[in-house]
Design a protein around this motif. Structure first.
Motif, PDB file in Angstrom:
ATOM      1  N   VAL A 272      74.859  14.730 119.794  1.00 29.99           N
ATOM      2  CA  VAL A 272      74.316  13.690 118.914  1.00 29.99           C
ATOM      3  C   VAL A 272      73.817  14.320 117.622  1.00 29.99           C
ATOM      4  CG1 VAL A 272      72.504  11.959 118.626  1.00 29.99           C
ATOM      5  CG2 VAL A 272      73.702  12.144 120.807  1.00 29.99           C
ATOM      6  N   ALA A 273      73.039  15.386 117.748  1.00 22.52           N
ATOM      7  CA  ALA A 273      72.449  16.049 116.577  1.00 22.52           C
ATOM      8  C   ALA A 273      73.518  16.574 115.622  1.00 22.52           C
ATOM      9  CB  ALA A 273      71.536  17.192 117.027  1.00 22.52           C
ATOM     10  N   GLU A 274      74.651  17.016 116.167  1.00 25.53           N
ATOM     11  CA  GLU A 274      75.722  17.580 115.352  1.00 25.53           C
ATOM     12  C   GLU A 274      76.732  16.535 114.880  1.00 25.53           C
ATOM     13  OE1 GLU A 274      75.720  20.561 114.221  1.00 25.53           O
ATOM     14  OE2 GLU A 274      74.094  21.405 115.432  1.00 25.53           O
ATOM     15  N   GLY A 275      76.500  15.260 115.218  1.00 22.98           N
ATOM     16  CA  GLY A 275      77.339  14.197 114.696  1.00 22.98           C
ATOM     17  C   GLY A 275      78.630  13.931 115.443  1.00 22.98           C
ATOM     18  N   PHE A 276      78.725  14.397 116.707  1.00 22.72           N
ATOM     19  CA  PHE A 276      79.935  14.169 117.484  1.00 22.72           C
ATOM     20  C   PHE A 276      79.777  13.076 118.539  1.00 22.72           C
ATOM     21  CE2 PHE A 276      80.555  18.522 115.934  1.00 22.72           C
ATOM     22  CZ  PHE A 276      81.820  18.386 115.371  1.00 22.72           C
TER      23      PHE A 276
ATOM     24  N   MET B 133      77.537   9.325 119.169  1.00 20.73           N
ATOM     25  CA  MET B 133      76.583   8.350 118.656  1.00 20.73           C
ATOM     26  C   MET B 133      75.424   8.182 119.637  1.00 20.73           C
ATOM     27  SD  MET B 133      79.285   5.523 117.153  1.00 20.73           S
ATOM     28  CE  MET B 133      77.988   4.426 116.581  1.00 20.73           C
TER      29      MET B 133
ATOM     30  N   ARG C 226      75.172   8.131 123.841  1.00 23.06           N
ATOM     31  CA  ARG C 226      74.337   9.054 124.625  1.00 23.06           C
ATOM     32  C   ARG C 226      73.489   8.267 125.608  1.00 23.06           C
ATOM     33  NH1 ARG C 226      71.861  11.307 127.727  1.00 23.06           N
ATOM     34  NH2 ARG C 226      70.578  13.188 127.589  1.00 23.06           N
TER      35      ARG C 226
ATOM     36  N   GLU D 142      82.230   7.473 113.434  1.00 17.99           N
ATOM     37  CA  GLU D 142      81.444   7.185 112.240  1.00 17.99           C
ATOM     38  C   GLU D 142      82.156   7.805 111.031  1.00 17.99           C
ATOM     39  OE1 GLU D 142      76.958   7.786 110.393  1.00 17.99           O
ATOM     40  OE2 GLU D 142      77.416   8.395 112.444  1.00 17.99           O
TER      41      GLU D 142
ATOM     42  N   LYS E 102      82.601   9.014 107.356  1.00 19.83           N
ATOM     43  CA  LYS E 102      81.702   9.481 106.295  1.00 19.83           C
ATOM     44  C   LYS E 102      82.494   9.722 105.022  1.00 19.83           C
ATOM     45  CE  LYS E 102      78.261  11.578 109.310  1.00 19.83           C
ATOM     46  NZ  LYS E 102      77.482  12.786 109.617  1.00 19.83           N
TER      47      LYS E 102
END
Length: 198
Positions: free
Chosen positions: A154-158, A160, A164, A193, A195
């Protein structure tokens, strides 16, 4: 939401592991399922944690359905005393049938196969193939590092945050099943997501 659970699919090791707590947890889950009249769907083996789970559930009067591929009948030593045994041709058929027969999914301690099967149904949940609860029975902190890695994803953007949240975790069978009963699946229409600049 008060979800009806007729059968729960359990993924777990065909070995017993090195900690007696793992066997105790498998037996506790077997008793919990039987007491609640929830059928067990599992991989059909008579060995390791798989065998202890099935044996306990059967001894307590529970329903146990085993699903096992032809080539693993001898290697995993198919359980001879189940309520129902389904022998399929491939691992893909095994995973699909186990999912079709079940209303929820639990992973106990296990190896590569346990993680493979759990993450496949979790991915199906993520992309909307089903909305059934998925949970880790975190015996003796076995899945602690995995939970941390999911947070890292989640923290690394892989991953959502809403996806989780689909992984329910508890140290005890009763608490985890209670969370399944109350589970209200999130409504998600995307898992990527986009970007700017990508």
């Amino acid at each position: 939401m008060n979800r009806e659970l007729k059968r729960i699919c359990v993924y777990l090791g065909s070995n017993p592991g090195n900690n007696p707590a793992y066997v105790a947890a498998a037996e506790a889950l077997g008793r919990e399922l039987a007491e609640r009249s929830i059928g067990l769907v599992y991989g059909g083996s008579s060995t390791g944690l798989m065998g202890r789970l099935a044996d306990t559930c059967l001894a307590e009067g529970g329903e146990v359905v085993g699903v096992i591929p032809e080539r693993l009948v001898e290697k995993e030593i198919a359980h001879p005393g189940l309520t129902e045994s389904r022998v399929v041709r491939t691992m893909h058929e095994r995973k699909q049938l186990m999912a079709d027969l079940s209303d929820a999914f639990i992973a106990l301690p296990g190896g590569l196969g346990t993680l493979d099967e759990f993450f496949e149904v979790l991915t199906w949940n993520q992309i909307g193939y089903h909305a059934k609860p998925c949970g880790l029975l975190d015996v003796n902190g076995y899945y602690g590092f995995l939970a941390e890695h999911l947070d890292r994803m989640v923290a690394e953007g892989f991953l959502m945050p809403v996806h989780r949240s689909m992984v329910l975790t508890s140290p005890t069978p009763g608490e985890l099943i209670n969370r399944f009963v109350e589970y209200d699946p999130p409504v998600v229409d995307k898992w990527i997501e986009m970007k700017k600049g990508l």
